[in-house]
Structures are given as structure tokens and as C-alpha cells.
Design an enzyme around this catalytic site. Structure first.
Site, short mmCIF file in Angstrom:
data_model
loop_
_atom_site.label_atom_id
_atom_site.label_comp_id
_atom_site.label_asym_id
_atom_site.label_seq_id
_atom_site.Cartn_x
_atom_site.Cartn_y
_atom_site.Cartn_z
CG HIS A 131 -1.24 -4.98 7.56
ND1 HIS A 131 -0.15 -5.83 7.54
CD2 HIS A 131 -1.40 -4.56 6.29
CE1 HIS A 131 0.33 -5.89 6.31
NE2 HIS A 131 -0.43 -5.13 5.53
CG ASP A 132 -2.55 -7.89 4.82
OD1 ASP A 132 -3.09 -6.79 4.66
OD2 ASP A 132 -1.44 -8.17 4.33
CD GLU A 170 2.27 -10.17 1.84
OE1 GLU A 170 1.15 -10.28 2.33
OE2 GLU A 170 2.53 -9.32 0.96
CG ASP A 205 3.20 -5.39 -0.08
OD1 ASP A 205 2.54 -5.75 0.91
OD2 ASP A 205 2.69 -5.07 -1.18
CG ASP A 217 5.35 -2.68 4.10
OD1 ASP A 217 5.64 -3.41 3.13
OD2 ASP A 217 4.44 -2.94 4.90
C1 GLC Z 1 0.26 -7.12 0.91
C2 GLC Z 1 -0.07 -6.22 2.07
C3 GLC Z 1 -1.50 -5.81 1.97
C4 GLC Z 1 -1.70 -5.05 0.68
C5 GLC Z 1 -1.19 -5.86 -0.52
C6 GLC Z 1 -1.03 -4.98 -1.71
O1 GLC Z 1 -0.43 -8.32 0.94
O2 GLC Z 1 0.26 -6.83 3.27
O3 GLC Z 1 -1.91 -5.01 3.05
O4 GLC Z 1 -3.05 -4.75 0.52
O5 GLC Z 1 0.07 -6.45 -0.29
O6 GLC Z 1 0.08 -4.13 -1.57
#
Ligand code: GLC
Ligand code: CA
Length: 556
Positions: A330-331, A257, A200, A98
Site C-alpha cells: 500500500h506504500d 517493516e 509498522d 497492523d
Molecule cells: C508505514 C506504513 C505507511 C504509513 C507509515 C506511518 O510506513 O506502511 O502506510 O504511512 O508507516 O504509519
């Protein structure tokens, strides 16, 4: 579309804290992942994304990195990481780490230096600004609630910028030295033999440098920071630079993302010469989000909106690129809870959802536990760990919600639902740990676990294995990967159907996504049934009598 090595693959996300604990401290670790590589291989997985395992104070479970070159001791050592990469490779699985480079941790040495000398070299690594008479420079609300600005300790009117938690200061990508440091770090990891990275929060790296206020959208008088993304121009320059420097030389897979892109942007992001290899198809998963607060999210997912977003996405993509399809990560809450009304949950509904996701055009990207149908659990306020959930709770209370409503909304939408330990067997703590798990295990583990499903031919797990094998089979791999996507029965209630087509070969996926039987008139004679979730399909003439959550794939 140029063919790429990862197009025909299946991918799986691991949330390492919750996957498998090998040393009894209650926290999943690299040793645990290595133990389970055979399981992952047997599922048919080729690409494994692991959420962050770098050194971190864990304010946001590793998405706050204090050393990009070190593995956090709770997960193991760098030697363990090297072993994981090597062991995965032996099973033809490549690892994605990640990449969290929109921000680092406030404990990263860069930020520590910046705090000491905000006007010095490291101050330029971040965004520091003067406030308005001791108040923040503008009204932007961070993703986790509260202002994006935090006062620098020891200063009356100097602030630093954080789009997420205050312990996650944003890095200044305008500064070439910062970009250089990031690229060096990525290449250092790629040299270790990674397959690539999941990237991310990347849409946030380019800021709206006018810093002007947002229209107020909440009782706190602020506006959600994600609304500044469309104001910021020129992100492509940095993303291309990163691609050329870090991914292209290794033929690495980079999945961003990124979301809510127009057709024009999609080409720039994931076209043949795009910034990334792929991005996640978030829009269908977010079709129930009607506002900024959990309390404004619908529950469960409204079918029509979900279907519409799926078709919309597939249309925009067309030949323009290749997204990764998900029902959870995971979100988000558990897909089997979000997409299926609680009373309908069961083998048929879960497998219907699986087929709909995996047979679309795009890379199927599973999340740990999805393959056994893991669901949300019940929560008390004190049991939540997630920073977003806790902030959302207070945001709702401050907006006038009752405690009961706020807790109910958090129970449905909390990210902790996806983060409860993986359910391996019916022993203590679901076989996840001998110690005390860092987050509550779902109480249903005695009934719902891997070991049990291994034994039953008709389990969700074995269905997923067959489905992934079908997707990757000699006969259907090409059409399921490169075939066009055509929505069918778009206006028929509860029917989710589409056609895939490649060079004269056609697959028709039809699903009755409902607890009620349905009768549908087929448009042609489809004799050849190639994949089902019920043992028998019933056809009278051209009328298909569909059972609740029945899904059928025909070949024509
Ligand atoms: C992304 C991740 C999330 C995290 C955020 C800040 O959205 O998937 O889990 O809290 O970024 O890094
Ligand atoms: Ca451990």
C-alpha cells in the site's frame, strides 16, 4: 533454521478501505472482507494482513490511531472483527492486524493529556523539547515533509516530535509505562485469536537521543529523518522484550517493516532467536529510489539494479532467516507498473514477474489486486488523497520542479495507485461499492477485473492460483521453502535466473525479462519442464530460444 508453522504459507495484504464495501458508503469494510474470504482461500492464501482498522481520524488512512481497543465505525464493529477472525479460521486463514506503535494519533487521549500538561505524566509518553528561540530543536525532515517538530499549541518555544505527519506524535519507548501499555494492548488482541501482527515503521522507535542536526539533503535545509535510524542504538532490547511478552507466548507471527539491514543485523532481526518472525524484502522494490524526492526515483524499475538487489538480499539471508517477498504494497505504486515498462504490460510480463517473486526463498506476500495484474491509473492533482503524495508534490515544486514534472512523478510513484478500489467486475465502480468510492476507481476496470478472469482459464488470476498451488504442492513445497538460492546468468542482459536446491532436488527458474526474444545456452541438459507461462518452450540442442517475458522452471 528451525521450522516454523508459517514457513510454507502464502500471505496476502488487504487495504481495507479499498477492498470491498458491504454497506454502500463507498468505503471498504470488515463485512466486505468476510464476503471475499472464499475468494482469498481459493487463491491459496493462509495468512491475511489487514492494514489498520482501529479508531482513527484517518489523516494517514488509519496509521494514526486514537483508540487501539476500538474498531473504527467506517470499518464496522468489534463483533464484526470477531466474526472475521472466526470465519477466516474456518478456512484455515489467520489474520494479522497492523501494529502501529511508533506513534499514535494526536487525538489519542494520551496526547490530548500531554498537550494540556506537557510536564506531567502523559508528557513523558511523547518527546517534548524546547526549541531554539521559537524554532525547531533540529533540522530533521519528517517522512511526509516539513520538520519533525511541531509547536505545542499555546507555547512559544515547546515542541513535540513526529517522524511522520504532525497528527502522528511519536510515542516515547524509553518510558517503561508506555511499553507496558503497548504490550498489554498487543496481548489483548492476541487473546482474540489473531495469528500475529505486521509491525509498522518499527525501526523508528529508538531515537538518536543526541538530537543533533543532519547533513542537509534538500532545498528546505533539512535532512531526512530516516538517516537517524543508524545513529540510534539499542533497539534490540525493546524488540526482544516485545517478542517475549507478546508474540512468543502465542506462537504468533510478527513481521516487521524493517529494511537495509546488514548480514549481522539480519541474524538479530530474523534469525532463530530474532526479534521478529520475518521482515519484508524491500530492497529490490526500492532499487529505483535515487534520492528523497519522487522526482529522483527512476521509472520504470532499472532491471539490473533490481536483479542485483534481489540476489544481494537472498545472499545475506541464506540460512540466516526468512524474509517476505513482495512486488508491491500500500506504500508503493502497482508492481505491474513499476517493474514492467508500460508498453510491455500483458499476461506474459505479469506472470513472469509473479514466478520470479513466488519461487524465491522466503514467504510470498501478495497485495490485493496483484493477482489480477492491477496497474497504476492516471491522476490529476486534485484527485490525490494520500498525504505523502501531496507533500511530495509541494516538496518538488519548492525544489524548483515544474508543475508538469511534479505531477508526472506523483502519478508514477503515488501510494494512491495501490489504493484505488479492488476491481471485482465490470459493473458500476468495478463492483467495489454501490455508493461513491472514497478514491477513484481505475478506468480500466471493464477490461481488468476478477469476474472476467475467473471465467478465462488463461487469465492472470488463474495463473496465480496455479503458481501458488505449485509452490505449496507436496512435491515442491519443501524445496521452494527451504531450498538454497543460487543466482544464475548474473551478468547476462535481461535474464533473471536462479536455482533452488534441496537434498539433491533442483529447480532452475529462467526468465527472459524483456520484450525481445533471447537465446541462452543452458549449462546442463534440463529435460523436465515443470512450470511455464507459454504453452511451448523451444530448445535447439542446449540452446533455449526464449520468447518475450517467457519464464520456465526446470527440475533436475
Ligand atoms: C508505514 C506504513 C505507511 C504509513 C507509515 C506511518 O510506513 O506502511 O502506510 O504511512 O508507516 O504509519
Ligand atoms: Ca462500507
Amino acid at each position: 533454521m528451525k521450522k516454523q508453522w508459517w514457513h510454507e504459507k502464502a500471505a496476502y495484504q488487504i487495504y481495507p478501505k479499498s477492498f470491498m464495501d458491504s454497506n454502500g458508503d463507498g468505503i471498504g469494510d470488515i463485512g466486505g472482507i468476510i464476503q471475499k474470504l472464499d475468494y482469498i482461500q481459493k487463491l491459496g492464501i493462509d495468512i491475511l494482513w489487514i492494514s489498520p482498522m482501529y479508531q482513527s481520524p484517518m489523516v494517514d488512512n488509519g496509521y494514526d490511531i486514537s483508540d487501539y481497543y476500538a474498531i473504527d465505525p467506517i470499518f464496522g464493529t468489534m463483533e464484526d472483527m470477531d466474526e472475521l477472525i472466526a470465519e477466516a479460521k474456518k478456512r484455515n486463514i489467520c489474520i494479522l492486524m497492523d501494529l502501529v506503535v511508533n506513534h499514535c494519533s494526536s487525538e489519542h487521549p494520551w496526547f490530548q493529556e500531554a498537550m494540556k500538561h506537557p510536564d506531567g505524566r502523559y508528557g513523558e509518553y511523547f518527546y517534548m523539547k524546547d526549541g531554539k528561540d521559537g524554532n525547531p530543536p533540529n533540522n530533521w525532515r519528517s517522512y511526509f515533509g516539513g520538520s519533525v517538530w511541531e509547536k505545542l499549541p499555546g507555547y512559544e518555544n515547546k515542541f513535540y516530535y513526529h517522524s511522520f505527519a504532525k497528527e502522528q506524535p511519536d510515542l516515547n519507548w524509553e518510558n517503561p509505562e508506555v511499553r507496558e501499555k503497548i504490550y498489554q494492548m498487543i496481548c489483548w488482541w492476541m487473546e482474540k485469536g489473531l495469528g500475529g501482527f505486521r509491525i509498522d515503521a518499527i525501526m523508528n522507535i529508538k531515537k538518536d537521543l543526541t538530537w543533533r542536526d543532519l547533513p542537509v539533503d534538500g532545498a528546505d535545509g533539512m535532512g531526512a529523518v530516516h538517516k537517524t535510524i543508524e545513529r540510534a542504538e539499542g533497539i534490540g532490547e525493546y524488540l526482544l522484550e516485545m517478542k517475549h511478552r507478546c508474540f512468543e507466548p502465542y506462537d504468533g507471527f510478527a513481521i516487521g517493516e524493517a529494511m537495509y539491514l546488514t548480514e549481522e543485523e539480519v541474524k538479530k532481526y530474523i534469525g532463530d532467536d530474532g526479534y521478529f518472525s520475518s521482515i519484508f524484502a524491500f530492497e529490490p522494490c526500492h532499487a529505483h529510489r535515487k534520492g528523497e524526492m519522487y522526482g529522483e526515483y527512476q521509472w520504470p524499475m532499472p532491471f539490473e539494479e533490481w536483479r542485483k538487489e534481489t540476489f544481494g538480499n537472498q545472499k545475506i539471508l541464506g540460512e540466516n532467516g526468512f524474509e517476505a517477498n513482495i512486488v508491491e504494497n500500500h506504500d508503493q505504486p502497482r508492481g505491474a507498473s513499476l517493474f514492467i515498462p508500460e508498453e510491455d504490460y500483458g499476461f506474459y510480463s505479469v506472470t513472469a514477474l509473479a514466478v520470479l517473486m513466488i519461487c524465491q526463498r522466503g514467504l510470498p506476500f501478495l497485495y490485493q489486486g496483484q493477482e489480477i495484474g492491477m496497474v497504476n491509473r492516471q491522476w490529476r492533482l486534485a484527485d490525490f488523497d494520500d498525504i505523502e503524495t501531496v507533500n511530495q508534490y509541494h516538496f518538488m515544486i519548492d525544489s524548483g520542479c515544474s508543475k508538469e514534472d511534479a505531477l508526472a512523478a506523483c502519478s508514477h510513484h503515488s501510494r494512491d495507485n495501490a489504493r484505488t478500489p479492488m476491481q471485482w467486475n465490470d459493473k458500476k465502480n468495478a463492483g467495489f461499492t454501490n455508493g461513491t468510492p472514497w478514491l477513484l476507481v481505475n478506468e480500466n476496470y471493464k477490461e481488468l477485473n476478477v469476474e472476467k478472469q475467473e471465467r478465462e482459464y488463461g487469465s492472470i488470476l488463474n495463473f496465480y492460483r496455479r503458481l501458488i498451488a505449485f509452490r505449496k504442492s507436496e512435491e515442491y513445497r519443501e524445496i521452494l521453502t527451504y531450498g538454497t538460492f543460487q543466482p544464475l546468468y548474473e551478468d547476462t542482459k535481461s535474464i533473471f535466473a536462479y536455482k533452488r536446491e534441496l537434498e539433491g532436488q533442483r529447480l532452475i527458474v529462467i526468465c527472459n525479462y524483456s520484450s525481445q526474444p533471447a537465446e541462452i545456452e543452458l549449462m546442463e541438459d534440463y529435460e523436465n519442464v515443470v512450470f511455464v507461462n507459454y504453452e511451448q518452450t523451444t530448445m535447439i540442442g542446449r540452446k533455449l530460444q526464449m520468447k518475450p517475458y517467457e519464464v520456465i522452471i526446470y527440475e533436475k
